[in-house]
Design a protein around this motif. Structure first.
Motif, PDB file in Angstrom:
ATOM      1  N   ASN A 160       0.732  -1.198  -0.136  1.00 27.90           N
ATOM      2  CA  ASN A 160      -0.260  -0.636  -0.031  1.00 27.90           C
ATOM      3  C   ASN A 160       0.818   1.223   0.174  1.00 27.90           C
ATOM      4  N   PHE A 161       1.992   1.345  -0.316  1.00 22.62           N
ATOM      5  CA  PHE A 161       2.760   2.177  -0.216  1.00 22.62           C
ATOM      6  C   PHE A 161       2.667   3.296  -1.182  1.00 22.62           C
ATOM      7  N   ALA A 186      -1.636  16.794   9.915  1.00 17.28           N
ATOM      8  CA  ALA A 186      -1.058  16.061   9.262  1.00 17.28           C
ATOM      9  C   ALA A 186      -1.612  14.696   9.799  1.00 17.28           C
ATOM     10  N   GLU A 187      -1.675  14.017  10.589  1.00 17.32           N
ATOM     11  CA  GLU A 187      -2.599  12.921  11.025  1.00 17.32           C
ATOM     12  C   GLU A 187      -3.617  12.498  10.773  1.00 17.32           C
ATOM     13  N   ASP A 188      -4.789  14.325  10.854  1.00 19.83           N
ATOM     14  CA  ASP A 188      -6.267  14.118  10.091  1.00 19.83           C
ATOM     15  C   ASP A 188      -6.223  13.959   8.420  1.00 19.83           C
ATOM     16  N   GLN A 189      -4.532  14.661   8.115  1.00 16.03           N
ATOM     17  CA  GLN A 189      -4.982  14.902   6.506  1.00 16.03           C
ATOM     18  C   GLN A 189      -4.493  13.719   6.094  1.00 16.03           C
ATOM     19  N   LEU A 190      -3.928  12.974   6.786  1.00 13.72           N
ATOM     20  CA  LEU A 190      -3.626  11.338   6.634  1.00 13.72           C
ATOM     21  C   LEU A 190      -4.918   9.820   6.035  1.00 13.72           C
ATOM     22  N   TYR A 191      -5.306  10.401   7.140  1.00 15.31           N
ATOM     23  CA  TYR A 191      -5.867   9.845   7.714  1.00 15.31           C
ATOM     24  C   TYR A 191      -7.533   9.376   7.294  1.00 15.31           C
ATOM     25  N   PRO A 192      -8.150   9.772   5.514  1.00 15.48           N
ATOM     26  CA  PRO A 192      -8.641   9.031   4.528  1.00 15.48           C
ATOM     27  C   PRO A 192      -8.085   8.193   3.892  1.00 15.48           C
ATOM     28  N   VAL A 194      -5.152   6.240   4.732  1.00 15.77           N
ATOM     29  CA  VAL A 194      -4.172   5.330   6.151  1.00 15.77           C
ATOM     30  C   VAL A 194      -4.920   5.816   6.980  1.00 15.77           C
ATOM     31  N   GLN A 195      -5.729   5.109   7.392  1.00 15.28           N
ATOM     32  CA  GLN A 195      -7.234   4.223   8.143  1.00 15.28           C
ATOM     33  C   GLN A 195      -6.278   4.078   9.521  1.00 15.28           C
ATOM     34  N   ALA A 196      -4.934   2.806   8.920  1.00 18.13           N
ATOM     35  CA  ALA A 196      -4.644   2.022  10.353  1.00 18.13           C
ATOM     36  C   ALA A 196      -4.505   3.070  11.024  1.00 18.13           C
ATOM     37  N   ALA A 198      -1.773   2.968  13.408  1.00 15.82           N
ATOM     38  CA  ALA A 198       0.231   2.360  13.962  1.00 15.82           C
ATOM     39  C   ALA A 198       0.479   3.116  12.362  1.00 15.82           C
ATOM     40  N   VAL A 199       0.185   2.614  11.325  1.00 14.71           N
ATOM     41  CA  VAL A 199       0.238   3.007  10.132  1.00 14.71           C
ATOM     42  C   VAL A 199       0.736   4.803  10.402  1.00 14.71           C
ATOM     43  N   ARG A 200      -0.212   5.096  10.716  1.00 12.77           N
ATOM     44  CA  ARG A 200      -0.760   7.049   9.671  1.00 12.77           C
ATOM     45  C   ARG A 200       0.872   7.520  11.115  1.00 12.77           C
ATOM     46  N   ARG A 201       0.718   6.781  12.251  1.00 11.11           N
ATOM     47  CA  ARG A 201       2.026   7.182  13.730  1.00 11.11           C
ATOM     48  C   ARG A 201       3.336   6.679  13.136  1.00 11.11           C
ATOM     49  N   PHE A 202       3.317   5.603  12.200  1.00  6.17           N
ATOM     50  CA  PHE A 202       4.904   5.262  11.630  1.00  6.17           C
ATOM     51  C   PHE A 202       5.566   6.513  10.195  1.00  6.17           C
ATOM     52  N   LEU A 203       3.993   6.812   9.810  1.00  6.24           N
ATOM     53  CA  LEU A 203       4.562   7.533   7.977  1.00  6.24           C
ATOM     54  C   LEU A 203       5.158   9.489   9.462  1.00  6.24           C
ATOM     55  N   LEU A 204       4.483   9.667  10.419  1.00  8.67           N
ATOM     56  CA  LEU A 204       4.977  10.644  11.213  1.00  8.67           C
ATOM     57  C   LEU A 204       5.668  10.756  11.859  1.00  8.67           C
ATOM     58  N   THR A 205       6.309   9.737  11.967  1.00 11.78           N
ATOM     59  CA  THR A 205       7.712  10.362  12.024  1.00 11.78           C
ATOM     60  C   THR A 205       8.948  10.794  11.387  1.00 11.78           C
TER      61      THR A 205
END
Length: 301
Positions: A160-161, A186-192, A194-196, A198-205
């Motif tokens: 899914n990358f 950023a997390e709010d904008q990723l949510y649609p 990237v709904q997981a 744990a994946v959002r937290r990983f990307l936000l690093t």
């Protein structure tokens, strides 16, 4: 002979792209063979003279992904451990080139710089393909090889990358706001896309502040342009003769029974082990089981 414990899940149905051609052995004029880059890395000192463990992270990751694992393995094995940022990731330099041949050269440069004649190479996902490329090109540098949740085949059908990268490129953060607010936006904008969580937290690093502006520290432009290379794997004809462990998550489809023939062809001393309850990020999902599997492979009591 290939050993597998336990039985692998089948890859989801769907056409599999043909393998991308690449040199069977490395030459200085090979595809993606630009000058190697000086990689950023962390060292966790051990007490024994045995070959160090060198960790290579996956796509959109960084050397900090394996920090806790590295400390635990120093305690368990006594070996020195290095965690390394790939080009276009973390604190390593950016480059328009993103092939496995180029990334392998980067790691070879680092091993020479640190005067390491041999190492145990452990790579996750993209880092696993880099580790396999290096072992197949320069087997004398690799005492043992661990590929974490990736096989030497195309990964397009199970990843899914591309969606993650597209979502990251759409994120827009105002300048001069607190980091906590920027992260939440950023997390709010990723949510649609990237709904997981744990994946959002990983990307936000990868979200960093530079002089009041928020940006992604990964080179999304180069990664996007070379996604086909990253999802593929070079063609090799000579196998790596050393001990090899394919350490996969039972809930992941990145290492499937469809991959066994190619694994056995290129890595005739391979074992495949699935960690129950782990997904693609095996080391994060089941860290203690991951550490134990590495120690068992290293024959640590």
């Amino acid at each position: 002979m290939l050993r597998c414990l336990p039985r692998a899940p089948h890859r989801p149905a769907g056409p599999r792209p043909p393998s991308r051609a690449a040199p069977a052995s490395f030459t200085a004029a090979g595809r993606g063979s630009a000058a190697p880059l000086p990689l950023s890395y962390m060292v966790f000192d051990g007490s024994t003279p045995q070959s160090p463990l060198v960790f290579l992270h996956g796509l959109l990751g960084s050397k900090s992904n394996f920090r806790a694992i590295a400390r635990a393995l120093v305690q368990r094995t006594g070996r020195k451990v290095l965690t390394v940022d790939a080009r276009n990731h973390g604190d390593s330099p950016h480059s328009p080139t993103m092939s496995y041949e180029a990334m392998s050269l980067d790691v070879q440069r680092l091993l020479r710089q640190l005067h390491l004649p041999k190492c145990v190479l452990i790579g996750h996902s993209m880092g696993g393909k880099t580790a396999m490329t290096l072992a197949l090109q320069q087997p004398d540098l690799v005492e043992r090889l661990v590929s974490v949740d990736i096989s030497p085949t195309e990964s397009v059908a199970v990843t899914n990358f591309q969606a993650y990268i597209s979502a990251m490129r759409r994120v827009s953060i105002p300048n001069g706001i607190p980091r906590s607010t920027a992260r939440r936006l950023a997390e709010d904008q990723l949510y649609p896309a990237v709904q997981a969580s744990a994946v959002r937290r990983f990307l936000l690093t990868n979200l960093v502040e530079v002089e009041g502006r928020y940006m992604w520290r990964v080179n999304l432009e180069a990664i996007s342009q070379h996604m086909a290379d990253i999802m593929g794997f070079p063609v090799f004809h000579m196998p790596y003769p050393g001990p090899t462990l394919f350490l996969a998550g039972s809930d992941s489809s990145y290492v499937s029974s469809e991959d066994y023939p190619e694994i056995e062809r290129l890595f005739p001393k391979a074992e495949i082990h699935y960690i129950t309850g782990a997904g693609h990020w095996v080391h994060a999902d089941k860290s203690q089981e991951f550490i134990t599997a590495i120690c068992n492979f290293l024959l640590v009591p």
